[in-house]
Write an enzyme that holds these catalytic residues in place. Structure first.
Site, PDB file in Angstrom:
ATOM      1  N   HIS A 143       0.850  -1.195   0.000  1.00 55.39           N
ATOM      2  CA  HIS A 143       0.000   0.000   0.000  1.00 55.39           C
ATOM      3  C   HIS A 143       0.884   1.242   0.000  1.00 55.39           C
ATOM      4  CE1 HIS A 143      -0.041   1.537   4.266  1.00 55.39           C
ATOM      5  NE2 HIS A 143       0.132   0.270   4.612  1.00 55.39           N
TER       6      HIS A 143
ATOM      7  N   ASP B  13       5.400   2.872   7.291  1.00 56.41           N
ATOM      8  CA  ASP B  13       4.070   2.345   6.997  1.00 56.41           C
ATOM      9  C   ASP B  13       3.360   3.246   5.996  1.00 56.41           C
ATOM     10  OD1 ASP B  13       1.676   0.989   7.044  1.00 56.41           O
ATOM     11  OD2 ASP B  13       1.058   1.746   9.004  1.00 56.41           O
TER      12      ASP B  13
ATOM     13  N   GLU C  86      -5.552   1.841   1.641  1.00 53.33           N
ATOM     14  CA  GLU C  86      -5.390   0.720   2.570  1.00 53.33           C
ATOM     15  C   GLU C  86      -5.702   1.152   3.985  1.00 53.33           C
ATOM     16  OE1 GLU C  86      -3.056  -1.949   5.364  1.00 53.33           O
ATOM     17  OE2 GLU C  86      -3.087   0.211   5.078  1.00 53.33           O
ATOM     18  N   GLU C  87      -5.227   2.329   4.360  1.00 54.95           N
ATOM     19  CA  GLU C  87      -5.421   2.805   5.721  1.00 54.95           C
ATOM     20  C   GLU C  87      -6.877   3.131   6.025  1.00 54.95           C
ATOM     21  OE1 GLU C  87      -3.292   2.510   7.892  1.00 54.95           O
ATOM     22  OE2 GLU C  87      -1.271   2.720   7.085  1.00 54.95           O
TER      23      GLU C  87
ATOM     24  N   ASP D 110       4.117  -4.985   3.747  1.00 57.31           N
ATOM     25  CA  ASP D 110       3.546  -3.903   4.540  1.00 57.31           C
ATOM     26  C   ASP D 110       4.400  -3.748   5.799  1.00 57.31           C
ATOM     27  OD1 ASP D 110       1.979  -2.041   5.808  1.00 57.31           O
ATOM     28  OD2 ASP D 110       0.117  -3.177   5.672  1.00 57.31           O
TER      29      ASP D 110
ATOM     30  N   HIS E 114       1.811   4.939  12.882  1.00 53.54           N
ATOM     31  CA  HIS E 114       0.641   5.787  12.671  1.00 53.54           C
ATOM     32  C   HIS E 114       0.778   7.162  13.324  1.00 53.54           C
ATOM     33  CE1 HIS E 114      -2.550   2.600  11.334  1.00 53.54           C
ATOM     34  NE2 HIS E 114      -1.520   2.681  10.521  1.00 53.54           N
TER      35      HIS E 114
END
Length: 537
Positions: free
Chosen positions: A281, A293, A328-329, A361, A461
């Site tokens: 992603h 990420d 994706e998130e 990922d 994140h």
């Protein structure tokens, strides 16, 4: 605490690792060379000499610059994502790939505000992505099939029967649900259908890494059906709410329709009816640039794809397809649309040609361990059906790590990233993962270094997921692991799907006596279940 993004394997450490194995090393001995464009890539080690961490970091620097120029984010639906997709697409087109930009609409979630108090005392909280809005004063908390304590096997809220016999007839009923087993979206939907005016989901508390806030998503599918607030709290705060007498909560959220895209790039092989696919992603979360990420996965497959595409003498036996997924998130939306959307997705004919899918990922976590999706379920019983051929893909990565003397570990084959749609469609899958919010144990520190008691990715994140939040060591190892797997599969997928190809020149899994996973996860703690909280529990 984050490691420097300029960590490198020192020569002495590498020589010790290589001396410990019984088969010769095939890893890149140095930086990729410009001469790779004209080199005959007729054996594995020649490709590995043409990819390394410098290539990957060059792409990560570009993604960081894109984020810096676009408000610090590369989230789908933002100019930062669009610029990232353009960057990848331009490079792949220049390398001779047939590039398709698949545009689609999705729901972009924004939390405006959230609050929660227990008997007048504030409780740290946030909404789950795609939560609805609303407020409750003096709420009635109703616990749902809880299973407390270390080692618990919570299934709280996963079945409609969990709500049977409970009174949700009031106008301020709050379902208190525990993380575990099924998706957050399923838990919220079941609570909503039972008549709850709000839902609080607290962390599972079954092992290290499962106590803090979850930072999860309900998945885009709940929009329009679950319109009540769904809040996220820690395990301890959730337990404290069981007997609460006076609970107030509020949430204001916005769900906007935005446009984004997948980038799909094809390189035709001799066999056009057998397609080897790898993906990652490309989007970040709203709060940061997403360099680990998942810039790390995106950049490693980009470096590998360019090394193959830019080579003037390389034609794969099997056709190759690379994908960079959008949204994706927001709940695995781009990859799910690619497989299942009746208008947007692949045709039945293209589906039949897909031999397999590899997913990458988070492959450069700063406090890493090396994880391979556990398709053979040697450590983790899979919570999903594992398609036949997936264990053979796992063998490819484990063979590489064994050859290089690099200790590796099992990562739960959970479907909790973009391979979910592929395994749901019965397509063999595998991938690598270096860890997210799980806590590294002292045992893992002794094997892989790093810092025990810290998350594998301390900036998971967060805004600090920048170019300073990746391990060069992990990137250097994993770009070779990825190139090794793709090169072998480009030659033959016979072990995976029975389609014969051509012999591979180099060390293959058949030549290797596997070291086996280190056994530091599962019941021993330390997490590593590849659960990024992407629409799952």
């Amino acid at each position: 605490m984050a490691f420097s993004h300029r960590n490198r394997r020192i020569a002495a450490s590498l020589s010790v690792l290589l001396a410990a194995v019984s088969v010769p090393s095939i890893a890149s001995a140095g930086p990729s060379q410009a001469g790779c464009e004209n080199q005959n890539l007729n054996q594995t080690d020649k490709l590995l000499n043409c990819v390394d961490a410098d290539d990957v970091v060059g792409h990560l620097d570009a993604l960081q610059a894109i984020a810096d120029a676009n408000g610090g984010t590369r989230a789908s639906g933002t100019p930062g994502y669009d610029a990232s997709a353009e960057y990848v697409a331009d490079l792949m087109e220049d390398a001779g790939y047939d590039v398709t930009i698949q545009e689609f609409d999705f729901t972009l979630f924004t939390e405006v505000s959230s609050s929660l108090s227990n008997d007048g005392q504030p409780v740290e909280t946030q909404t789950f992505s795609f939560s609805g809005s609303g407020s409750i004063t003096d709420g009635n908390v109703i616990p749902i099939d809880l299973d407390l304590g270390l080692g618990n096997n919570s299934t709280s809220g996963c079945e409609t029967a969990d709500f049977d016999g409970l009174d949700f007839s009031g106008d301020s009923d709050i379902a208190l649900v525990q993380r575990g087993l099924c998706s957050f979206g399923d838990k919220a939907t079941n609570a909503n259908d039972a008549g709850a005016e709000a839902v609080i989901i607290f962390n599972q508390g079954n092992a290290e890494g499962r106590f803090d806030l979850i930072s999860g998503t309900l998945g885009e599918g709940v929009v329009g059906t679950v319109n009540i607030p769904v809040l996220d709290v820690s395990y301890d705060d959730g337990v404290a709410l069981i007997d609460a007498q006076n609970v107030d909560l509020a949430a204001e959220t916005v769900n906007d329709t935005k446009s984004t895209s997948n980038v799909i790039a094809d390189l035709e092989g001799v066999n056009t009816d057998n397609v080897v696919m790898a993906g990652a992603h490309l989007d970040s979360v709203q709060d940061g640039p997403g360099i680990n990420d998942n810039g790390s996965g995106s950049a490693t497959i980009l470096a590998t794809a360019l090394a193959l595409g830019n080579n003037k003498k390389f034609t794969p036996q099997n056709s190759l397809r690379f994908a960079w997924w959008g949204a994706e998130e927001s709940g695995l939306i781009g990859s799910t649309n690619y497989i299942f959307d009746p208008e947007f997705g692949i045709s039945d004919e293209d589906y039949e040609k897909l031999a397999l899918y590899l997913n990458f990922d988070m492959v450069g976590s700063p406090n890493f361990i090396y994880g391979v999706y556990d398709a053979d379920e040697s450590t983790f019983p899979a919570p999903v059906v594992v398609p036949p051929g997936s264990a053979e893909l796992e063998d490819l990565f484990e063979a590489f790590y064994t050859i290089e003397g690099v200790p590796y570990e099992d990562s739960e084959f959970s479907g909790r990233s973009d391979y979910q749609a592929f395994i749901d469609a019965g397509i063999p899958a595998s991938g690598l993962f270096t860890g997210a919010e799980e806590i590294k144990t002292p045992e893992q520190q002794a094997i892989w270094g790093g810092i025990a008691g810290e998350q594998f990715d301390q900036c998971y994140h967060e805004a600090c997921d920048t170019i300073d939040n990746v391990s060069i060591e992990a990137l250097d190892v994993n770009v070779d692991a990825i190139a090794y797997a793709i090169y072998n599969l480009a030659a033959s997928t016979e072990a995976v799907n029975g389609v014969p190809g051509v012999d591979v020149k180099g060390i293959t899994p058949a030549d290797v006596e596997f070291d086996g996973p280190q056994g530091t996860v599962g019941t021993s703690g330390g997490g590593f279940d590849a659960d990024h909280a992407h629409a799952v529990s």
